[in-house]
Enzyme design. Structure first.
Site, PDB file in Angstrom:
ATOM      1  N   CYS B  86     -33.285 -32.218  13.264  1.00 35.29           N
ATOM      2  CA  CYS B  86     -32.873 -33.537  13.744  1.00 35.29           C
ATOM      3  C   CYS B  86     -34.032 -34.532  13.590  1.00 35.29           C
ATOM      4  O   CYS B  86     -34.424 -34.835  12.473  1.00 35.29           O
ATOM      5  CB  CYS B  86     -32.367 -33.429  15.173  1.00 35.29           C
ATOM      6  SG  CYS B  86     -31.358 -34.840  15.671  1.00 35.29           S
ATOM      7  N   HIS B 194     -28.345 -28.750  15.136  1.00 39.74           N
ATOM      8  CA  HIS B 194     -29.302 -28.048  15.997  1.00 39.74           C
ATOM      9  C   HIS B 194     -29.011 -26.556  16.107  1.00 39.74           C
ATOM     10  O   HIS B 194     -28.266 -26.147  17.006  1.00 39.74           O
ATOM     11  CB  HIS B 194     -29.237 -28.641  17.407  1.00 39.74           C
ATOM     12  CG  HIS B 194     -29.818 -30.004  17.527  1.00 39.74           C
ATOM     13  ND1 HIS B 194     -31.145 -30.229  17.789  1.00 39.74           N
ATOM     14  CD2 HIS B 194     -29.249 -31.227  17.402  1.00 39.74           C
ATOM     15  CE1 HIS B 194     -31.376 -31.531  17.846  1.00 39.74           C
ATOM     16  NE2 HIS B 194     -30.246 -32.164  17.611  1.00 39.74           N
ATOM     17  N   GLU B 196     -31.007 -24.413  17.306  1.00 44.20           N
ATOM     18  CA  GLU B 196     -31.609 -23.930  18.565  1.00 44.20           C
ATOM     19  C   GLU B 196     -30.708 -24.216  19.763  1.00 44.20           C
ATOM     20  O   GLU B 196     -30.879 -23.626  20.821  1.00 44.20           O
ATOM     21  CB  GLU B 196     -33.008 -24.547  18.746  1.00 44.20           C
ATOM     22  CG  GLU B 196     -33.079 -25.929  19.364  1.00 44.20           C
ATOM     23  CD  GLU B 196     -32.637 -27.064  18.444  1.00 44.20           C
ATOM     24  OE1 GLU B 196     -32.034 -26.813  17.375  1.00 44.20           O
ATOM     25  OE2 GLU B 196     -32.881 -28.239  18.823  1.00 44.20           O
TER      26      GLU B 196
END
Lengths: 79, 222
Positions: B86, B194, B196
């Site tokens: 990002c 994302h 994560e």
């Protein structure tokens, strides 16, 4: 000495914000706006007293940080 | 295995990224932007999401000129691994470590939702746990994710199999629906979605865990 840097998207790079402004103008009844491009202006107060030196220095600033030359072009104006 | 996660003023996914690395077996060091060197023995540098320096000037532009990024560049130039997510992807583009740029989303809206992605290649240490064409779901949360690059750059990315992820459906105006790209040596991955935030079922999905597990599997070393 003042420098004014004009930063615009390069020709051919689609400007979604400019397009949105163009649509908004149309919906307000302004006819005949064929294109809108949005950019930014950065003003710098410089210690330099020599115009050529200042211009060269500001161009280096543009290359290093102020503009992303992948998508943007810049013009430097010295007052 | 050791990962460094860079922290800028305004980073807000740094700790999520550290958790994902740790769950995969990495030791993690958080590294402040004013530091000039990475800790000894770092295998991979994570550049996290967020709003570094308030997105002032351009997203990622000021972070890309911070002291620690000099060390990141040297790490990558020596064949080290890096993962930018990002705002971290925006930083990697601003440094020139990856080609192209990210512009305001074509619809001008901030987009924050889980999206389906197609895996573009499994030949990288980030994506070896996926099959090409597999669909995975990662969250996105960005205002400036509209990927642009010169036509010959895009053609090279396509030809060299360096498009790691594409949006399954048009999302933000990105050329070729590009969501993430690899460097020429395939050791740097930048992506807007994302992984994560999708690395544990408790977060609503675990498709992203595979990225960190694959890195651990490859035992990346700088």
């Amino acid at each position: 000495m003042k420098a004014r840097v004009h930063i615009m998207l390069k020709d051919g790079v689609l400007d979604p914000q400019g397009e949105a402004v163009r649509h908004a103008l149309g919906s307000l009844g302004f006819e005949g706006v064929e294109g809108v491009r949005q950019g930014k202006v950065i003003e710098l107060d410089l210690q330099a007293t020599d115009k050529d030196t200042a211009e060269a220095e500001v161009a280096r600033m543009c290359e290093a940080l102020l503009a992303n030359t992948v998508i943007e072009r810049y013009e430097v104006e010295i007052e | 295995m050791r990962a460094a996660v860079l922290v800028f003023p305004g980073s807000n996914c740094d700790r999520d990224l550290a958790v994902a690395f740790r769950q995969a077996g990495f030791e993690v060091d958080m590294v402040w932007h004013k530091d000039t060197a990475l800790p000894q023995g770092v295998d991979i540098v994570g550049v996290p999401g967020g709003f570094s320096f308030g997105d002032y000037l351009r997203c990622g532009a000021i972070a890309a000129r911070s002291p620690i990024v000099g060390a990141l560049k040297a790490h990558v130039e020596n064949g080290g691994y890096a993962l930018g997510i990002c705002n971290g992807f925006q930083v990697l583009l601003e440094t020139g470590l990856l080609p192209g740029a990210l512009m305001r989303n074509a619809g001008l809206k901030f987009i924050c939702k889980p999206v389906e992605l197609e895996v573009g290649t499994s030949s990288s240490d980030f994506t070896s746990g996926y099959a090409v064409g597999q669909t995975v779901t990662f969250p996105v949360a960005h205002h400036d994710g509209n990927y642009v690059a010169k036509p010959d750059t895009v053609a090279a990315l396509e030809a060299e199999g360096r498009i790691a992820f594409r949006y399954a459906e048009e999302l933000n105006g990105s050329v070729g629906r590009i969501a993430g790209i690899l460097s020429e040596n395939r050791r740097v991955l930048g992506l807007m979605p994302h992984p994560e935030r999708a690395a544990d079922p408790a977060l609503g999905g675990s498709d992203g865990k595979t990225v960190f597990a694959a890195l651990a599997e490859a035992r990346v070393s700088a």
